[in-house]
Design a protein around this motif. Structure first.
Motif, PDB file in Angstrom:
ATOM      1  N   TYR A  16       0.900  -1.268  -0.083  1.00  0.00           N
ATOM      2  CA  TYR A  16      -0.133   0.096   0.166  1.00  0.00           C
ATOM      3  C   TYR A  16       0.734   1.220   0.118  1.00  0.00           C
ATOM      4  CZ  TYR A  16      -3.796  -3.211   0.706  1.00  0.00           C
ATOM      5  OH  TYR A  16      -4.686  -4.179   0.453  1.00  0.00           O
ATOM      6  N   GLY A  17       2.161   1.108  -0.067  1.00  0.00           N
ATOM      7  CA  GLY A  17       2.926   2.531  -0.277  1.00  0.00           C
ATOM      8  C   GLY A  17       3.328   2.699  -1.709  1.00  0.00           C
ATOM      9  N   GLU A  18       4.356   3.434  -1.940  1.00  0.00           N
ATOM     10  CA  GLU A  18       4.507   3.781  -3.389  1.00  0.00           C
ATOM     11  C   GLU A  18       5.890   3.200  -3.784  1.00  0.00           C
ATOM     12  OE1 GLU A  18       3.925   7.906  -4.320  1.00  0.00           O
ATOM     13  OE2 GLU A  18       3.274   8.383  -2.475  1.00  0.00           O
ATOM     14  N   GLY A  57      -7.058  -5.566 -10.349  1.00  0.00           N
ATOM     15  CA  GLY A  57      -6.724  -4.156 -10.667  1.00  0.00           C
ATOM     16  C   GLY A  57      -7.290  -3.026  -9.822  1.00  0.00           C
ATOM     17  N   LEU A  58      -7.422  -3.589  -8.428  1.00  0.00           N
ATOM     18  CA  LEU A  58      -7.730  -2.148  -7.618  1.00  0.00           C
ATOM     19  C   LEU A  58      -6.722  -1.875  -6.744  1.00  0.00           C
ATOM     20  CD1 LEU A  58     -10.959  -4.019  -5.760  1.00  0.00           C
ATOM     21  CD2 LEU A  58     -10.809  -1.909  -7.359  1.00  0.00           C
ATOM     22  N   LEU A  59      -5.400  -2.230  -7.101  1.00  0.00           N
ATOM     23  CA  LEU A  59      -4.309  -1.841  -6.511  1.00  0.00           C
ATOM     24  C   LEU A  59      -3.075  -1.963  -7.655  1.00  0.00           C
ATOM     25  CD1 LEU A  59      -3.396  -0.908  -3.807  1.00  0.00           C
ATOM     26  CD2 LEU A  59      -2.613  -3.326  -3.379  1.00  0.00           C
ATOM     27  N   ALA A  60      -2.157  -0.695  -7.861  1.00  0.00           N
ATOM     28  CA  ALA A  60      -1.300  -1.009  -8.717  1.00  0.00           C
ATOM     29  C   ALA A  60       0.120  -1.657  -8.163  1.00  0.00           C
ATOM     30  CB  ALA A  60      -1.063   0.359  -9.305  1.00  0.00           C
ATOM     31  N   GLU A  75      -8.754  -2.724 -14.986  1.00  0.00           N
ATOM     32  CA  GLU A  75      -9.969  -2.756 -14.769  1.00  0.00           C
ATOM     33  C   GLU A  75     -10.831  -1.794 -15.470  1.00  0.00           C
ATOM     34  OE1 GLU A  75     -12.126  -0.971 -12.735  1.00  0.00           O
ATOM     35  OE2 GLU A  75     -10.446   0.691 -12.818  1.00  0.00           O
ATOM     36  N   ARG A  76     -10.058  -0.728 -15.964  1.00  0.00           N
ATOM     37  CA  ARG A  76     -10.783   0.368 -16.930  1.00  0.00           C
ATOM     38  C   ARG A  76     -11.154  -0.334 -18.126  1.00  0.00           C
ATOM     39  NH1 ARG A  76      -6.773   5.485 -16.152  1.00  0.00           N
ATOM     40  NH2 ARG A  76      -5.481   3.659 -16.553  1.00  0.00           N
ATOM     41  N   ALA A  78     -13.329  -2.748 -20.490  1.00  0.00           N
ATOM     42  CA  ALA A  78     -14.634  -3.417 -20.304  1.00  0.00           C
ATOM     43  C   ALA A  78     -14.558  -4.751 -20.397  1.00  0.00           C
ATOM     44  CB  ALA A  78     -15.625  -3.019 -21.403  1.00  0.00           C
ATOM     45  N   GLU A  79     -13.616  -5.348 -21.309  1.00  0.00           N
ATOM     46  CA  GLU A  79     -13.295  -6.735 -21.698  1.00  0.00           C
ATOM     47  C   GLU A  79     -12.706  -7.653 -20.389  1.00  0.00           C
ATOM     48  OE1 GLU A  79     -12.380  -4.464 -23.456  1.00  0.00           O
ATOM     49  OE2 GLU A  79     -12.766  -4.884 -25.546  1.00  0.00           O
ATOM     50  N   ARG A  81     -13.321  -6.443 -17.122  1.00  0.00           N
ATOM     51  CA  ARG A  81     -14.536  -6.473 -16.117  1.00  0.00           C
ATOM     52  C   ARG A  81     -15.336  -7.525 -16.844  1.00  0.00           C
ATOM     53  NH1 ARG A  81     -14.285  -0.748 -17.170  1.00  0.00           N
ATOM     54  NH2 ARG A  81     -16.289  -0.665 -17.793  1.00  0.00           N
ATOM     55  N   SER A  82     -15.470  -7.640 -17.672  1.00  0.00           N
ATOM     56  CA  SER A  82     -16.629  -8.900 -18.278  1.00  0.00           C
ATOM     57  C   SER A  82     -16.022 -10.319 -17.953  1.00  0.00           C
ATOM     58  CB  SER A  82     -16.736  -8.535 -19.851  1.00  0.00           C
ATOM     59  OG  SER A  82     -17.226  -9.397 -20.502  1.00  0.00           O
ATOM     60  N   GLU A  90     -15.826  -6.881   0.824  1.00  0.00           N
ATOM     61  CA  GLU A  90     -16.868  -5.736   0.707  1.00  0.00           C
ATOM     62  C   GLU A  90     -18.199  -6.093   1.115  1.00  0.00           C
ATOM     63  OE1 GLU A  90     -14.510  -2.825  -2.654  1.00  0.00           O
ATOM     64  OE2 GLU A  90     -15.293  -4.802  -3.158  1.00  0.00           O
ATOM     65  N   ASP A  91     -18.878  -5.237   1.501  1.00  0.00           N
ATOM     66  CA  ASP A  91     -20.254  -5.407   1.826  1.00  0.00           C
ATOM     67  C   ASP A  91     -21.071  -4.123   1.512  1.00  0.00           C
ATOM     68  OD1 ASP A  91     -22.729  -6.291   2.727  1.00  0.00           O
ATOM     69  OD2 ASP A  91     -22.163  -6.969   4.397  1.00  0.00           O
TER      70      ASP A  91
END
Lengths: 230, 555
Positions: A16-18, A57-60, A75-76, A78-79, A81-82, A90-91
């Motif tokens: 979670y750093g850089e 794809g929620l974390l680089a 994740e941007r 569409a293919e 995500r599909s 998550e809830d």
């Protein structure tokens, strides 16, 4: 010619750093063929969820690369995500939509034909038949978890990524989930899951053991021994 | 098969009939706008507000906004008249109105920018993140309504500020100033949205946003410093026609608008989720009218910032450990440091600009309020998470005592600097009376900060006060006004001293007031006995259990 792996990571550093110095575990090298099941196993804080977040794809990545079906994760697209269905830790739900409407929304959002029939099947399979007209606020924690899991199966998928899917499920539901995951693999869907549940590990064909100091690809049997030793 | 086909006898109609998008993934996939429409339709299926209720709400909002605008316009006209009168009188303001407008614009743009980057501005709430974002529906049409809403808000607020500034100045310049306001508003919002589309990782984006937000936080302080500089140097105002600002601002606004419409779909899901969570937090705080929670949501309090560990050498015991922790928290809060700096410079700048002692005294009250709020940071953190205080094993009174002591030390430095400079500017010298006054006001400010931090949250279980703008808990006003009111009472003797001189009696009154405030700050109300339930839910459960215990057992 070998088929393209469903998931492949090379020297993948996650955290979670850089910078690479903030990675939560050593570099991850793994290759998962289509239709296989990968159980990601490790103690709390070993980086299981962080790895899965990078896969979806929620974390680089902090270093290295991760590919899904031969393409770098974005994740941007569409293919992407599909193809990739996820159930993370998550809830959340729209307060004014019923359980059935949530599932129907996702199915139609993916252009599923006969969405209503599929939703009917899934609410029965996940034990939500009686509660399908209920609003999310009226559900118990376990029922909400079932709804979120059902959401992963109401849409098309080639890769299924699950973060500790056993959480908040009773023993019967866990057994049904194991059966379902085996069926998914048999249908060619690749399953990647972080889990502490021996039965779910048993449904996998590969395992990845994460610790603070090492990352090891291994067989599910060894992962089971690792879980028992934790 | 089309998505509206009757694929089941009991298929609900409310989720059917959305036009397929032209997205390459599949002809049956709805567009992002279609996805929103699906959700809206399903929601409507469960009732929703009748048209007359919506009309009534709309009427109330429009009416309230109209009143606010009329009041603001009237205020601007009065201010304009005041400035024009001052310009011809003997006590002419040393700072030219053109400079004043520029400085005020700087002070408004900063916090606006900070608010925009902290809130997103484009975001998707937690439900949307889970049920919309994973679909292949095109993200651009999903996000466009939100983006356009923010751009419209930017245009509206910018235009209003432009009109208000125009009312202060020449009437002929009003349309240009309004146009400049609209342009700057749209450009500012557009730039922050375009920054969200960057390919930088969400972690890096968050760091950039934090930097921009802190820059925005610092701009009011810069404006105050600029004002002080202008007052001291008195440079000639630039002959700036508003058209020179309005035309480039308009061009920038068009570029930003087009850029946003084309690029909004490129915002990463992780960014949309984190900003959505922040907006959700802020919205909840507003709906429950919890100002402390709102403060946390609109600052970097929850940001995942990593720092080098401090060696905490000053922590030599429980008391000093508490004070060290609070001091560290203050030192690591650039926004609060900026506020204290602004609170220091503001009264000095006003006095240096030639304002009357009464106006200077008023700004001293504002400065005192800002300082007291900043000094309550540790107490607010403790109130939010009391478990952290408990690990030191101190009594609640001793905990507050440690906090008051640290805050009093910082407040003493602030008061000595401010009153020292003001005494030189207004009274010709800084003597022992002024020093005594500064030292006396410090514990009062510390007490104010601690009392405000530990104040009760509005109690929604009491009968609500019904107003045309909605229903509110009866103690809402006191919760909102407590800090400024206490700051006014605390600084009043020092403020009076600026007008009449530092009489001994004022020092005495200041000492008494500060002592009372410190005593109130140290008072711990409603100490729970061990085993006694705290909180609404726990109390309700205990009552239910008691009632159940009274009932005879069933056979």
């Amino acid at each position: 010619m070998a088929s393209t792996p469903a998931l492949r990571s090379q020297g993948l550093l996650v955290g979670y750093g850089e910078s690479a110095a903030t990675a939560v575990c050593p570099p991850i090298d793994v290759s998962v063929p289509p239709g296989a099941g990968l159980a990601v196993v490790g103690a709390n804080g070993s980086g299981k969820s962080t790895f899965l977040r990078a896969v979806v794809g929620l974390l680089a990545p902090l270093g290295g690369k991760v590919e899904v079906f031969g393409r770098e994760v974005d994740e941007r697209e569409a293919e992407f995500r599909s193809a990739v269905a996820t159930v993370m830790d998550e809830d959340a739900a729209f307060p004014a939509l019923t359980v059935r409407e949530h599932l129907l929304l996702l199915a139609r959002g993916h252009g599923v034909a006969k969405a209503s029939d599929l939703v009917t099947e899934l609410v029965d399979e996940f034990g939500l038949g009686e509660r399908q007209r209920a609003m999310p606020a009226a559900l118990s924690s376990g029922q909400r978890r079932r709804m979120l899991l059902a959401a992963a199966f109401v849409r098309p998928r080639k890769l299924l990524v699950l973060d500790e899917p056993e959480q908040r499920l009773d023993a019967g539901m866990r057994d049904r989930l194991v059966t379902r995951l085996r069926a998914e693999r048999a249908a060619g869907v690749t399953v990647v899951m972080a889990t502490h549940d021996p039965a779910l590990v048993g449904a996998a064909s590969h395992a990845l053991l994460l610790t603070e100091s090492s990352v090891r690809s291994t067989k599910p049997a060894q992962a089971l021994a690792f879980i028992e030793a934790l | 098969m089309s998505p509206d086909a009757p694929d089941s006898p009991d298929a609900p109609d409310d989720l059917a009939g959305v036009a397929p998008s032209t997205h390459p993934v599949g002809s049956d996939v709805p567009s992002g706008a279609g996805l929103r429409a699906l959700t809206r339709r399903a929601r409507k299926g469960h009732g929703g507000a009748p048209w007359y209720k919506i009309f009534g709400d709309l009427y109330t909002y429009v009416f309230t906004a109209a009143i606010a605008i009329v009041v603001a316009v009237q205020g601007a006209r009065l201010l304009g008249g005041g400035i024009n009168t001052d310009a011809t009188s003997q006590h002419a303001a040393l700072v030219d109105p053109v400079w004043l407008v520029l400085v005020a614009a700087l002070a408004v743009v900063g916090p606006t920018l900070a608010l925009l980057v902290r809130l997103g501005p484009v975001a998707v709430g937690s439900a949307g993140a889970l049920w919309w974002l994973p679909t292949p529906a095109d993200r651009a049409s999903l996000l466009r309504p939100t983006a356009l809403g923010w751009l419209g808000l930017g245009a509206g607020v910018g235009g209003l500020v432009g009109v208000l500034i125009g009312l202060v100045g020449e009437p002929a310049e009003l349309p240009w100033l309004a146009l400049a306001g609209v342009g700057i508003g749209v450009a500012l919002v557009g730039a922050t949205i375009l920054a969200q589309t960057s390919n930088a990782s969400p972690v890096r984006q968050a760091r950039h946003s934090r930097l921009v937000a802190r820059f925005g936080d610092a701009l009011p302080a810069v404006a105050v410093l600029a004002w002080l500089g202008l007052a001291l140097t008195d440079p000639a105002a630039p002959a700036l026609h508003p058209a020179i600002v309005a035309i480039p601002a308009g061009v920038l606004a068009v570029v930003a608008l087009v850029g946003v419409l084309l690029r909004v779909g490129a915002i990463p899901g992780a960014v949309l989720r984190t900003r959505g969570a922040r907006i959700g937090e802020a919205t909840t705080a507003v709906l429950t009218m919890d100002l402390r929670a709102l403060g946390r949501a609109l600052t970097d309090a929850g940001a995942d910032v990593r720092r080098r560990s401090s060696s905490l050498v000053t922590a030599r015991g429980r008391m000093t450990a508490m004070m060290t922790a609070d001091a560290l928290l203050l030192a690591r809060s650039p926004g609060r440091i900026t506020n204290i700096l602004a609170a220091t410079v503001l009264p000095v700048a006003v006095a240096a600009a030639g304002a009357s002692p009464i106006v200077t005294a008023l700004t001293l009250v504002v400065g005192g309020s800002l300082t007291a709020t900043a000094l309550g940071a540790g107490a607010r953190a403790g109130e939010h998470a009391p478990a952290l205080d408990r690990v030191l094993g101190m009594s609640a009174r001793a905990t507050r005592g440690a906090r008051v002591l640290l805050a009093a030390i910082v407040a003493a430095v602030w008061a000595a600097v401010v009153l020292g400079v003001l005494a030189v500017l207004l009274a010709g010298g800084f003597g022992i009376s002024w020093l005594a006054l500064a030292l006396a006001v410090a514990p009062g400010l510390a007490g104010t900060g601690i009392i405000t931090a530990y104040r009760r949250t509005p109690d929604w279980s009491k009968p609500l006060v019904i107003t045309p703008q909605g229903a509110y808990p009866p103690d809402l006003f006191s919760a909102v006004a407590l800090g400024p009111a206490l700051a006014l009472v605390t600084v009043l003797p020092a403020a009076v001293a600026l007008v009449v001189g530092p009489a001994v009696v004022l020092v005495q009154i200041q000492v008494v007031l500060s002592a009372i405030l410190v005593l109130v700050a140290l008072h711990v109300r409603g100490v729970q006995k061990p085993g006694q339930p705290t909180g609404l839910m726990a109390r309700a459960q205990a009552q239910a259990e008691q009632q159940q215990a009274k009932q005879p057992p069933r056979r």
